[in-house]
Design a protein around this motif. Sequence first.
Motif, short mmCIF file in Angstrom:
data_model
loop_
_atom_site.label_atom_id
_atom_site.label_comp_id
_atom_site.label_asym_id
_atom_site.label_seq_id
_atom_site.Cartn_x
_atom_site.Cartn_y
_atom_site.Cartn_z
N GLN A 253 17.36 3.59 -15.82
CA GLN A 253 16.22 2.94 -15.19
C GLN A 253 16.55 1.47 -15.01
OE1 GLN A 253 13.40 4.74 -14.27
NE2 GLN A 253 12.85 2.93 -13.09
N PHE A 254 16.37 0.96 -13.78
CA PHE A 254 16.69 -0.44 -13.52
C PHE A 254 15.38 -1.20 -13.26
CE2 PHE A 254 20.61 1.86 -12.71
CZ PHE A 254 21.55 1.06 -13.35
N SER B 7 10.49 0.59 -7.91
CA SER B 7 11.33 0.73 -9.10
C SER B 7 12.64 1.40 -8.73
CB SER B 7 10.61 1.54 -10.19
OG SER B 7 10.34 2.85 -9.74
N ASN B 8 13.69 1.05 -9.46
CA ASN B 8 15.03 1.59 -9.23
C ASN B 8 15.46 2.48 -10.40
OD1 ASN B 8 15.66 0.45 -6.74
ND2 ASN B 8 16.32 -1.47 -7.64
N SER B 9 16.11 3.59 -10.06
CA SER B 9 16.63 4.49 -11.09
C SER B 9 17.97 5.06 -10.61
CB SER B 9 15.65 5.62 -11.39
OG SER B 9 15.43 6.40 -10.23
N PHE C 298 21.60 6.63 -6.60
CA PHE C 298 20.69 5.50 -6.79
C PHE C 298 19.44 5.76 -5.95
CE2 PHE C 298 24.80 3.68 -7.80
CZ PHE C 298 24.52 2.92 -8.93
N THR C 299 18.27 5.61 -6.56
CA THR C 299 17.01 5.88 -5.88
C THR C 299 16.05 4.70 -6.08
OG1 THR C 299 17.23 8.26 -6.24
CG2 THR C 299 15.04 7.45 -5.67
N LEU D 199 18.41 -0.94 -2.74
CA LEU D 199 17.38 -1.97 -2.62
C LEU D 199 17.20 -2.70 -3.95
CD1 LEU D 199 15.09 -3.30 -1.00
CD2 LEU D 199 13.57 -1.54 -1.87
N PRO D 200 17.68 -3.95 -4.06
CA PRO D 200 17.35 -4.76 -5.24
C PRO D 200 15.87 -5.13 -5.19
CG PRO D 200 19.26 -5.63 -4.06
CD PRO D 200 18.60 -4.64 -3.17
#
Length: 318
Positions: free
Chosen positions: A84-85, A107-109, A140-141, A199-200
């Motif tokens: 999880q990012f 959110s990024n995961s 990456f999602t 996507l950051p």
Amino acid sequence: MKRYYILSVFIAAVSLTQAQNVPFYLHISGHAALPKSTFETNRYEKGGGVQFLLLSGAVNKYGSTDPWNQGFKLQLGLGVELNQFGTKSFNIDLSVPVGAKGTQSISNSSTALYGLARGSYTANRFIIPFAELLIGGRNFTTTENLKVTVGGNESITTDTFKANVGTLGLGVGIAFKITENFFVEAKTTYFIGGSGTYLPVSKAQQPSNQVYYYPQISNTNILLTQVGITWRLGSMVKTCGCLGSICGSLNNTGNYSPTSNTRTNTSPTPKKADPLQRGSSKTTTPQTPGGSSSTPSNPTPPTKKIEVKPDQAKPVPR
């Protein structure tokens, strides 16, 4: 959904090793995930997650021995990684429901699946240094969630961006033997990843009421710093099996000891279908909020339509 499928396959593999009394090793570790190279300079967020490994016993000419016995050992296995990012949230005004207010969060995961080979050389039965080679794929999602907070309770979740890349990792670490079946490990793994669009979340902005996205393209190199545990499966337990209507236990030598000859009927009585029972469901296609020109992949149908109130403000290029 994809990560739950991977976990289900991994759990099934662990259950199979238990049932067949095969000496395998299950490793679970937590880690920090740090973007490197252009992945870091393009401001992809730091994160963390968990890694699961299922390792065989030694497969070289000393394959009948355990990995902690003296000498060189080679183990093969399968790995699953969940990360999880970053997450970022905005307050917004909605046009549907009329007059409602909501939040738009991004959110990024990441998930990864790879095969691996682990080599170790042991001169001390309690300290086992090792190196790992891992080859596989990583996903990456970026997930967007639009939720009504005032004036309703609806929500929409969509996959805003997805990137699937190959990954190659090299790890080094050390394992400490606690018992014959339990180890503590510390290791570091560097993954070299292929280029992809992602996507950051730190680059998303909201000049007025609309949220705008700024996708980036770079490699996907990641450094994992990990601490975990490993325990032995299969031979540390005795399994129970049934042959026809006779049940017994299998000992470590494979001998079968019958314990009962009781026959039971386990077939359940089928239920009659209720002719009056009926049901239906309805979903509506969401309208995607945001300023991205990319088409969302695999959107999740919402229970109700939610729309962001449009604005005329232009975002600042970044």
